[in-house]
Design a protein around this motif. Structure first.
Motif, mmCIF file in Angstrom:
data_model
loop_
_atom_site.group_PDB
_atom_site.id
_atom_site.type_symbol
_atom_site.label_atom_id
_atom_site.label_comp_id
_atom_site.label_asym_id
_atom_site.label_seq_id
_atom_site.Cartn_x
_atom_site.Cartn_y
_atom_site.Cartn_z
ATOM 1 N N ALA A 569 0.816 -1.212 0.000
ATOM 2 C CA ALA A 569 0.000 0.000 0.000
ATOM 3 C C ALA A 569 0.850 1.263 0.000
ATOM 4 C CB ALA A 569 -0.927 0.005 1.222
ATOM 5 N N ASN A 570 2.046 1.208 0.605
ATOM 6 C CA ASN A 570 2.805 2.447 0.830
ATOM 7 C C ASN A 570 4.155 2.535 0.126
ATOM 8 O OD1 ASN A 570 1.240 4.161 2.764
ATOM 9 N ND2 ASN A 570 1.230 2.250 3.931
ATOM 10 N N ASN A 571 4.809 1.409 -0.146
ATOM 11 C CA ASN A 571 6.180 1.480 -0.648
ATOM 12 C C ASN A 571 6.300 1.568 -2.157
ATOM 13 O OD1 ASN A 571 6.970 1.479 1.953
ATOM 14 N ND2 ASN A 571 8.169 -0.410 1.871
ATOM 15 N N LEU A 572 5.183 1.682 -2.849
ATOM 16 C CA LEU A 572 5.221 1.994 -4.282
ATOM 17 C C LEU A 572 4.831 3.453 -4.500
ATOM 18 C CD1 LEU A 572 3.645 -1.241 -5.842
ATOM 19 C CD2 LEU A 572 6.049 -0.564 -5.779
ATOM 20 N N ASN A 573 4.718 4.173 -3.408
ATOM 21 C CA ASN A 573 4.339 5.583 -3.431
ATOM 22 C C ASN A 573 5.538 6.415 -2.997
ATOM 23 O OD1 ASN A 573 3.322 8.173 -2.391
ATOM 24 N ND2 ASN A 573 1.276 7.298 -2.721
ATOM 25 N N ARG A 574 5.958 7.370 -3.822
ATOM 26 C CA ARG A 574 7.142 8.165 -3.512
ATOM 27 C C ARG A 574 6.999 8.908 -2.179
ATOM 28 N NH1 ARG A 574 11.953 8.570 -4.598
ATOM 29 N NH2 ARG A 574 12.010 10.799 -4.948
ATOM 30 N N GLY A 579 8.785 4.248 4.931
ATOM 31 C CA GLY A 579 8.332 4.861 6.168
ATOM 32 C C GLY A 579 8.105 6.356 6.080
ATOM 33 N N GLY A 580 8.195 6.907 4.877
ATOM 34 C CA GLY A 580 7.985 8.338 4.692
ATOM 35 C C GLY A 580 6.532 8.733 4.824
ATOM 36 N N GLY A 581 6.291 10.047 4.784
ATOM 37 C CA GLY A 581 4.935 10.550 4.919
ATOM 38 C C GLY A 581 4.465 10.511 6.357
ATOM 39 N N THR A 582 3.284 10.989 6.584
ATOM 40 C CA THR A 582 2.708 10.989 7.927
ATOM 41 C C THR A 582 1.940 9.698 8.174
ATOM 42 O OG1 THR A 582 0.627 11.984 7.215
ATOM 43 C CG2 THR A 582 2.439 13.490 7.755
ATOM 44 N N THR A 583 1.608 9.472 9.429
ATOM 45 C CA THR A 583 0.775 8.316 9.768
ATOM 46 C C THR A 583 -0.549 8.372 9.025
ATOM 47 O OG1 THR A 583 1.785 8.159 11.950
ATOM 48 C CG2 THR A 583 -0.357 7.088 11.663
ATOM 49 N N THR A 584 -1.100 9.584 8.917
ATOM 50 C CA THR A 584 -2.364 9.752 8.201
ATOM 51 C C THR A 584 -2.213 9.362 6.739
ATOM 52 O OG1 THR A 584 -2.997 11.549 9.682
ATOM 53 C CG2 THR A 584 -4.163 11.409 7.577
ATOM 54 N N ASP A 585 -1.093 9.744 6.125
ATOM 55 C CA ASP A 585 -0.846 9.392 4.734
ATOM 56 C C ASP A 585 -0.831 7.876 4.558
ATOM 57 O OD1 ASP A 585 -0.559 12.048 3.968
ATOM 58 O OD2 ASP A 585 1.609 12.050 4.340
ATOM 59 N N ARG A 586 -0.113 7.185 5.435
ATOM 60 C CA ARG A 586 0.021 5.735 5.314
ATOM 61 C C ARG A 586 -1.323 5.045 5.571
ATOM 62 N NH1 ARG A 586 5.215 4.256 4.958
ATOM 63 N NH2 ARG A 586 4.741 2.096 5.501
ATOM 64 N N GLU A 587 -2.033 5.524 6.564
ATOM 65 C CA GLU A 587 -3.340 4.927 6.858
ATOM 66 C C GLU A 587 -4.305 5.114 5.693
ATOM 67 O OE1 GLU A 587 -4.596 6.705 10.485
ATOM 68 O OE2 GLU A 587 -3.427 5.334 11.762
ATOM 69 N N GLU A 588 -4.250 6.277 5.070
ATOM 70 C CA GLU A 588 -5.157 6.540 3.959
ATOM 71 C C GLU A 588 -4.843 5.606 2.780
ATOM 72 O OE1 GLU A 588 -8.236 8.073 1.714
ATOM 73 O OE2 GLU A 588 -7.813 8.110 3.882
ATOM 74 N N ASN A 589 -3.571 5.360 2.513
ATOM 75 C CA ASN A 589 -3.199 4.433 1.441
ATOM 76 C C ASN A 589 -3.738 3.034 1.723
ATOM 77 O OD1 ASN A 589 -1.835 6.414 0.024
ATOM 78 N ND2 ASN A 589 0.185 5.857 0.829
ATOM 79 N N ILE A 590 -3.628 2.593 2.977
ATOM 80 C CA ILE A 590 -4.138 1.262 3.333
ATOM 81 C C ILE A 590 -5.658 1.239 3.268
ATOM 82 C CG2 ILE A 590 -4.348 -0.400 5.224
ATOM 83 C CD1 ILE A 590 -1.538 0.405 6.104
ATOM 84 N N ARG A 591 -6.295 2.315 3.734
ATOM 85 C CA ARG A 591 -7.761 2.378 3.707
ATOM 86 C C ARG A 591 -8.280 2.258 2.270
ATOM 87 N NH1 ARG A 591 -8.080 6.463 6.454
ATOM 88 N NH2 ARG A 591 -8.587 5.530 8.476
ATOM 89 N N ILE A 592 -7.637 2.936 1.343
ATOM 90 C CA ILE A 592 -8.038 2.865 -0.074
ATOM 91 C C ILE A 592 -7.861 1.448 -0.596
ATOM 92 C CG2 ILE A 592 -7.428 3.603 -2.410
ATOM 93 C CD1 ILE A 592 -6.693 6.337 -1.203
ATOM 94 N N LEU A 593 -6.714 0.839 -0.266
ATOM 95 C CA LEU A 593 -6.450 -0.508 -0.752
ATOM 96 C C LEU A 593 -7.435 -1.523 -0.182
ATOM 97 C CD1 LEU A 593 -4.598 -2.236 -2.519
ATOM 98 C CD2 LEU A 593 -3.074 -2.512 -0.545
ATOM 99 N N LEU A 594 -7.789 -1.368 1.101
ATOM 100 C CA LEU A 594 -8.729 -2.301 1.725
ATOM 101 C C LEU A 594 -10.093 -2.291 1.051
ATOM 102 C CD1 LEU A 594 -7.943 -1.845 5.530
ATOM 103 C CD2 LEU A 594 -7.684 -3.956 4.204
ATOM 104 N N ASN A 595 -10.449 -1.178 0.432
ATOM 105 C CA ASN A 595 -11.720 -1.117 -0.288
ATOM 106 C C ASN A 595 -11.766 -2.108 -1.441
ATOM 107 O OD1 ASN A 595 -12.870 0.924 1.278
ATOM 108 N ND2 ASN A 595 -11.926 2.545 0.053
ATOM 109 N N PHE A 596 -10.596 -2.393 -2.024
ATOM 110 C CA PHE A 596 -10.547 -3.226 -3.226
ATOM 111 C C PHE A 596 -9.736 -4.505 -3.026
ATOM 112 C CE2 PHE A 596 -10.611 1.311 -4.509
ATOM 113 C CZ PHE A 596 -11.891 1.343 -5.039
ATOM 114 N N PHE A 597 -9.100 -4.623 -1.884
ATOM 115 C CA PHE A 597 -8.272 -5.799 -1.595
ATOM 116 C C PHE A 597 -8.440 -6.120 -0.112
ATOM 117 C CE2 PHE A 597 -3.608 -7.513 -2.118
ATOM 118 C CZ PHE A 597 -4.058 -8.796 -1.839
ATOM 119 N N PRO A 598 -9.622 -6.598 0.286
ATOM 120 C CA PRO A 598 -9.895 -6.832 1.709
ATOM 121 C C PRO A 598 -9.019 -7.941 2.283
ATOM 122 C CG PRO A 598 -11.635 -7.762 0.343
ATOM 123 C CD PRO A 598 -10.755 -6.976 -0.576
#
Length: 658
Positions: A569-574, A579-598
């Motif tokens: 969810a996060n390591n293909l994103n610059r 581990g870059g970005g904020t916690t909110t950024d990482r959580e949002e990437n996972i939240r989006i992915l969970l919608n389509f990859f539960p």
């Protein structure tokens, strides 16, 4: 004058008349539609034909004959060269072990094909098809062209595009719009050569400036040219000078003297100036010294890297944000869900299945071993689950933990929440792909599956190492992918066991599930294997059309599963890589992915529940914080106390981690 015996006369030559001839046998029904195309060095071809027909008392009609010589050339040829041309370039069926070719009522076409061969008409165009790039494909081309126009130096670009993006056709389109004359495609997976040539033949050959050149074994029966054939006749059918579309495996390249290897071959690749170098499956085999030496010896103006899982490339910082085009699984599924149903155009993403991750606690499947382990309290013994050790074999080729593996198979087929437990579930997962760590483990599991009553209907394909089950197995000489396709065609149920083969760049539409039985830690290898189940598939049962809607990944190491999920969810994103970005950024990437990859995992009561963002991020951290992963293949904490992780409040988690 005394006549000399022929054996006493010195004569070094004999006049021959190399000719190709064709005939039919109208009164012999088994040959209806078939034409014999042969070679003779006799002056009268009928003498040779009668040799073949008179013994059997079969009448023949001679259709035509002609010199076995290329037009405007001193070069002669034999029938085997013509036969290969008919199979590869004209797609004419040849009767095995014979010189008979099936023209099905069009005998005049045989002579036309012969004349085209004499003219060295190496046309690679099938029936030309029009194509229009999808929006994201057009975006990839435009971003790359924009970068090229503004960057005379450091001319490299990365397409981070998931499998099924359509990279081959899109890359061909880019080459044409760049005006590239000579294009070199290099990959660490020569088996994907057919995918490249399929799109070339279908969409590109007729309308482009290129001829496809390759000597890879995967294309030996396809109408591709050798370097020598290209040099002899470097022209398109309309007479225009052609450019190279060359396909070479990385292994071949590294083996050549010109690129640091021991073999005298491929010198022409080094001598040419390539307008475009395409490195396909760029996540594989490229970070070695030998590969660096090979690529450094290729003179090129621009390099395009293609990968569906470029974790290393993104993390390396080699590519700036302006040098990367992204098209992820989440992008694809968002486009699918957001398609305007009122559009006159059908949804192009409709056939792309949704991935679903099912993560199981192995302890619930082999409880006795866990309970036994929980009673032991020694510093040198730990019970963290390790799939590689669980499937470890001894010197006799049997599983060290065979009793536990058998119990695992029993549970897999006996408990209703597991994927092979009911006829209905087995019908949903008729063809699956199982990934292990060692060839010996794959062979041991093959034996257990063949002898297990619930898997007796399954054909087991061993795509591991040399692919042998025993020395007399005729499948030894066949390619793994061919064996898989033949087995699926012949059997209603199949299981393919692999230790790495078929995990990248191959398409088996019938696979609906992937079983992760290896302790693989690489997110790239893991997700490439997972995507093998996501290929579109439509089929028919009892006159009713069906389409694959969902694909499944089954895993038995929850911590590893969720760690890789986070990385995907996060390591293909610059922004969030490493581990870059904020916690909110990482959580949002996972939240989006969970919608389509539960992710579905077991709770404390053993029920399968969908995980949320916090659980995906928290479970691996808590497990690591407890330091339960040392040795062995069982972790009492991991499985028996995972309920504590599910129930942990944020405050408690912080205390553990601190």
């Amino acid at each position: 004058m005394e006549c000399l015996n022929s054996s006493t006369v010195i004569k070094t030559t004999k006049t021959i008349y190399p000719q190709i001839y064709a005939y039919v046998t109208p009164d012999y029904k088994p040959n209806n539609g078939w034409i014999k195309i042969g070679y003779t060095e006799r002056r009268n071809v009928d003498d040779r034909i009668r040799q073949q027909t008179q013994t059997a008392g079969i009448s023949y009609d001679k259709l035509w004959y002609g010199p076995a010589r290329f037009y405007n050339s001193d070069a002669w040829f034999k029938d085997k060269e013509l036969h290969s041309y008919l199979r590869k370039f004209k797609d004419i069926k040849q009767r095995p072990g014979s010189e008979w070719f099936y023209y099905d009522g069009y005998p005049e076409q045989a002579q036309t094909d012969f004349e085209e061969f004499r003219r060295k008409d190496w046309s690679q165009a099938a029936k030309s098809q029009e194509y229009t790039l999808r929006a994201e494909q057009e975006d990839a081309v435009q971003k790359t062209l924009t970068y090229i126009a503004g960057n005379p130096k450091n001319r490299e670009f990365l397409w981070n595009a998931k499998p099924r993006f359509g990279k081959t056709l899109t890359a061909y389109d880019l080459a044409g719009r760049m005006g590239a004359k000579n294009v070199l495609i290099v990959t660490n997976r020569p088996a994907i050569a057919n995918s490249w040539f399929d799109d070339f033949e279908k969409f590109i050959a007729e309308k482009s400036r290129y001829l496809f050149v390759s000597t890879t074994d995967s294309l030996k029966e396809r109408p591709v040219l050798t370097r020598e054939q290209f040099v002899e006749n470097p022209y398109k059918p309309d007479g225009t000078l052609a450019g190279y579309m060359a396909f070479i495996s990385l292994q071949d390249l590294k083996g050549a003297i010109s690129f640091g290897g021991p073999y005298d071959k491929l010198a022409w690749v080094k001598e040419l100036n390539w307008d475009l170098l395409i490195i396909d499956e760029a996540h594989e085999g490229i970070d070695t010294l030998k590969t660096d030496v090979a690529f450094n010896n290729i003179t090129r103006d621009f390099t395009l890297h293609l990968s569906g899982t470029p974790f290393k490339q993104v993390a390396s910082g080699k590519f700036a944000e302006t040098q990367i085009f992204n098209w992820t699984y989440a992008d694809e599924q968002q486009a699918k869900a957001g398609w305007d149903e009122t559009s006159e155009e059908n949804n192009p993403y409709e056939g792309l299945p949704r991935l679903n991750m099912f993560s199981y606690q192995m302890s619930r499947m082999i409880t006795d071993e866990v309970n036994k382990g929980a009673e032991i309290d020694g510093s040198n013994i730990d019970f963290a689950f390790d799939l590689n050790e669980f499937f470890e074999t001894n010197n006799n080729g049997k599983f060290v933990h065979e009793a536990e593996v058998l119990k695992w198979l029993d549970t897999l087929t006996g408990n209703e929440k597991y994927p092979f437990s009911t006829p209905e579930l087995r019908a949903e997962l008729k063809h699956t792909f199982w990934l292990l760590n060692r060839v010996a483990s794959a062979k041991a599991l093959e034996k257990l599956l063949r002898n297990h009553p619930d898997f007796e209907k399954y054909e087991i394909i061993l795509a591991a190492g040399d692919g042998k089950s025993d020395e007399n197995d005729p499948a030894v000489t066949e390619k793994s992918l061919d064996r898989v396709r033949k087995a699926i065609h012949k059997h209603e149920y199949t299981i393919t066991l692999s230790v790495g083969q078929l995990t990248t760049g191959v398409t088996v539409p019938e696979w609906t599930g992937v079983m992760m039985l290896s302790n693989v830690q690489s997110p790239s290898l893991y997700m490439q294997a997972a995507f093998r189940a996501q290929n579109p598939w439509s089929y028919e049962i009892d006159g009713e059309s069906r389409r694959k809607e969902n694909a499944y990944v089954f895993d038995f190491a929850p911590e590893r599963t969720l760690t890789i999920y986070d990385e995907f969810a996060n390591n293909l994103n610059r922004k969030t890589v490493g581990g870059g970005g904020t916690t909110t950024d990482r959580e949002e990437n996972i939240r989006i992915l969970l919608n389509f990859f539960p992710v579905i995992a077991e709770d404390t009561a053993g029920r399968m529940v969908a995980l949320d963002v916090n659980q995906v991020l928290t479970i691996p951290k808590v497990i690591k914080a407890q330091e339960v992963v040392r040795r062995g293949f069982m972790s009492n904490f991991l499985f028996q106390n995972i309920s504590g992780i599910f129930a942990a409040e944020a405050k408690e988690v912080r205390e553990i981690l601190e």
